[in-house]
Design a protein around this motif. Structure first.
Motif, PDB file in Angstrom:
ATOM      1  N   LEU A   1     -18.683   4.251  -2.213  1.00  0.00           N
ATOM      2  CA  LEU A   1     -17.589   3.820  -3.078  1.00  0.00           C
ATOM      3  C   LEU A   1     -17.924   2.401  -3.525  1.00  0.00           C
ATOM      4  N   LEU A   2     -17.819   2.139  -4.822  1.00  0.00           N
ATOM      5  CA  LEU A   2     -18.039   0.784  -5.325  1.00  0.00           C
ATOM      6  C   LEU A   2     -16.690   0.197  -5.691  1.00  0.00           C
ATOM      7  N   VAL A   3     -16.348  -0.923  -5.055  1.00  0.00           N
ATOM      8  CA  VAL A   3     -15.109  -1.624  -5.337  1.00  0.00           C
ATOM      9  C   VAL A   3     -15.464  -2.900  -6.094  1.00  0.00           C
ATOM     10  N   VAL A   4     -14.894  -3.052  -7.273  1.00  0.00           N
ATOM     11  CA  VAL A   4     -15.128  -4.247  -8.080  1.00  0.00           C
ATOM     12  C   VAL A   4     -13.844  -5.061  -8.035  1.00  0.00           C
ATOM     13  N   GLU A   5     -13.868  -6.109  -7.208  1.00  0.00           N
ATOM     14  CA  GLU A   5     -12.660  -6.891  -6.920  1.00  0.00           C
ATOM     15  C   GLU A   5     -13.064  -8.332  -6.645  1.00  0.00           C
TER      16      GLU A   5
ATOM     17  N   ASP B   1      -7.369  -9.347  -1.651  1.00  0.00           N
ATOM     18  CA  ASP B   1      -7.143  -7.956  -2.076  1.00  0.00           C
ATOM     19  C   ASP B   1      -8.204  -7.024  -1.501  1.00  0.00           C
ATOM     20  N   PHE B   2      -9.453  -7.483  -1.483  1.00  0.00           N
ATOM     21  CA  PHE B   2     -10.529  -6.645  -0.957  1.00  0.00           C
ATOM     22  C   PHE B   2     -10.356  -6.419   0.547  1.00  0.00           C
ATOM     23  N   ARG B   3     -10.028  -7.489   1.287  1.00  0.00           N
ATOM     24  CA  ARG B   3      -9.827  -7.338   2.739  1.00  0.00           C
ATOM     25  C   ARG B   3      -8.685  -6.372   3.029  1.00  0.00           C
ATOM     26  N   MET B   4      -7.599  -6.462   2.259  1.00  0.00           N
ATOM     27  CA  MET B   4      -6.470  -5.557   2.447  1.00  0.00           C
ATOM     28  C   MET B   4      -6.881  -4.111   2.164  1.00  0.00           C
ATOM     29  N   LEU B   5      -7.619  -3.916   1.100  1.00  0.00           N
ATOM     30  CA  LEU B   5      -8.109  -2.585   0.748  1.00  0.00           C
ATOM     31  C   LEU B   5      -8.998  -2.019   1.865  1.00  0.00           C
ATOM     32  N   GLN B   6      -9.918  -2.842   2.359  1.00  0.00           N
ATOM     33  CA  GLN B   6     -10.796  -2.420   3.454  1.00  0.00           C
ATOM     34  C   GLN B   6      -9.981  -2.048   4.694  1.00  0.00           C
ATOM     35  N   ARG B   7      -9.025  -2.895   5.042  1.00  0.00           N
ATOM     36  CA  ARG B   7      -8.191  -2.658   6.232  1.00  0.00           C
ATOM     37  C   ARG B   7      -7.436  -1.336   6.105  1.00  0.00           C
ATOM     38  N   LEU B   8      -6.836  -1.113   4.942  1.00  0.00           N
ATOM     39  CA  LEU B   8      -6.082   0.133   4.739  1.00  0.00           C
ATOM     40  C   LEU B   8      -6.996   1.348   4.815  1.00  0.00           C
ATOM     41  N   MET B   9      -8.167   1.253   4.195  1.00  0.00           N
ATOM     42  CA  MET B   9      -9.080   2.398   4.221  1.00  0.00           C
ATOM     43  C   MET B   9      -9.596   2.671   5.632  1.00  0.00           C
ATOM     44  N   ARG B  10      -9.821   1.606   6.409  1.00  0.00           N
ATOM     45  CA  ARG B  10     -10.237   1.799   7.799  1.00  0.00           C
ATOM     46  C   ARG B  10      -9.156   2.538   8.577  1.00  0.00           C
ATOM     47  N   ARG B  11      -7.899   2.134   8.371  1.00  0.00           N
ATOM     48  CA  ARG B  11      -6.769   2.797   9.050  1.00  0.00           C
ATOM     49  C   ARG B  11      -6.631   4.250   8.621  1.00  0.00           C
TER      50      ARG B  11
ATOM     51  N   ASN C   1     -16.681   6.444   4.173  1.00  0.00           N
ATOM     52  CA  ASN C   1     -17.624   6.245   3.079  1.00  0.00           C
ATOM     53  C   ASN C   1     -18.106   4.795   3.090  1.00  0.00           C
ATOM     54  N   PRO C   2     -19.387   4.572   2.809  1.00  0.00           N
ATOM     55  CA  PRO C   2     -19.841   3.195   2.664  1.00  0.00           C
ATOM     56  C   PRO C   2     -19.101   2.549   1.489  1.00  0.00           C
ATOM     57  N   ILE C   3     -18.609   1.338   1.697  1.00  0.00           N
ATOM     58  CA  ILE C   3     -17.894   0.623   0.645  1.00  0.00           C
ATOM     59  C   ILE C   3     -18.740  -0.572   0.236  1.00  0.00           C
ATOM     60  N   HIS C   4     -19.125  -0.593  -1.037  1.00  0.00           N
ATOM     61  CA  HIS C   4     -19.892  -1.699  -1.589  1.00  0.00           C
ATOM     62  C   HIS C   4     -18.960  -2.491  -2.492  1.00  0.00           C
ATOM     63  N   ARG C   5     -19.160  -3.801  -2.525  1.00  0.00           N
ATOM     64  CA  ARG C   5     -18.277  -4.650  -3.322  1.00  0.00           C
ATOM     65  C   ARG C   5     -19.077  -5.503  -4.299  1.00  0.00           C
ATOM     66  N   CYS C   6     -18.548  -5.597  -5.499  1.00  0.00           N
ATOM     67  CA  CYS C   6     -19.023  -6.561  -6.486  1.00  0.00           C
ATOM     68  C   CYS C   6     -17.810  -7.407  -6.859  1.00  0.00           C
ATOM     69  N   THR C   7     -18.036  -8.696  -7.119  1.00  0.00           N
ATOM     70  CA  THR C   7     -16.911  -9.585  -7.415  1.00  0.00           C
ATOM     71  C   THR C   7     -16.796  -9.949  -8.892  1.00  0.00           C
ATOM     72  N   ASN C   8     -17.770  -9.530  -9.704  1.00  0.00           N
ATOM     73  CA  ASN C   8     -17.683  -9.794 -11.143  1.00  0.00           C
ATOM     74  C   ASN C   8     -18.511  -8.760 -11.902  1.00  0.00           C
TER      75      ASN C   8
END
Length: 157
Positions: free
Chosen positions: A9-13, A18-28, A33-40
């Protein structure tokens, strides 16, 4: 929980909070799925085309996108520094190598013009980030249930 455990999953945030909250919720929610992040927007293009990691320099033909990491879905914020989410959406949906990847816009904007523009550019979904923690949890759960579990992606990409 998820059937497609190894599909990235690619998260662009750009917001760390917001990203930490998203990660925390998905972990719960037991998302594995591997979560990759881009910030721009520039990072998204570098990530998808692997620019700069294999000797590619701007001005040359990009490496084969089929070789670069291919996310099963992209969760895209609109308001990003540099190349914004609207432009990223437009570029990816016009690139035959990436247009089949579902892109779900995940943003604070509930502006009808933004919503319409994103769908016109090929967005596969549009989620407004709720400010309320319980509503955010429901929104993320709906995303996980549909895009990471129930949806059957195209195999023709």
């Amino acid at each position: 929980m998820t059937k497609k455990l190894h599909e990235p999953l690619l998260v662009v945030e750009d917001s760390n909070e917001d990203f930490r909250m998203l990660q925390r919720l998905m972990r719960r929610m037991s998302v594995q799925n591997p979560i990759h992040r881009c910030t721009n927007g520039d990072e998204v293009l570098e990530f998808l085309y692997r620019l700069g990691n294999d000797g590619y320099t701007k001005g040359e033909d990009p490496p084969n996108p089929k070789v670069a990491l291919r996310p099963s879905v992209i969760l895209l914020d609109l308001n990003l520094p540099g190349i914004d989410g609207r432009d990223i959406l437009d570029r990816l949906k016009q690139d035959k190598s990436f247009k089949g990847i579902p892109i779900v816009v995940f943003t604070t904007s509930s502006n009808p013009k933004d919503i319409e523009l994103c769908y016109q550019k090929g967005a596969n979904g549009y989620l407004v980030k709720p400010m309320d923690a319980q509503e955010l949890k429901k929104t993320i759960q709906a995303f996980v249930d549909y895009w990471l579990e129930a949806n059957t992606p195209s195999v023709l990409d």
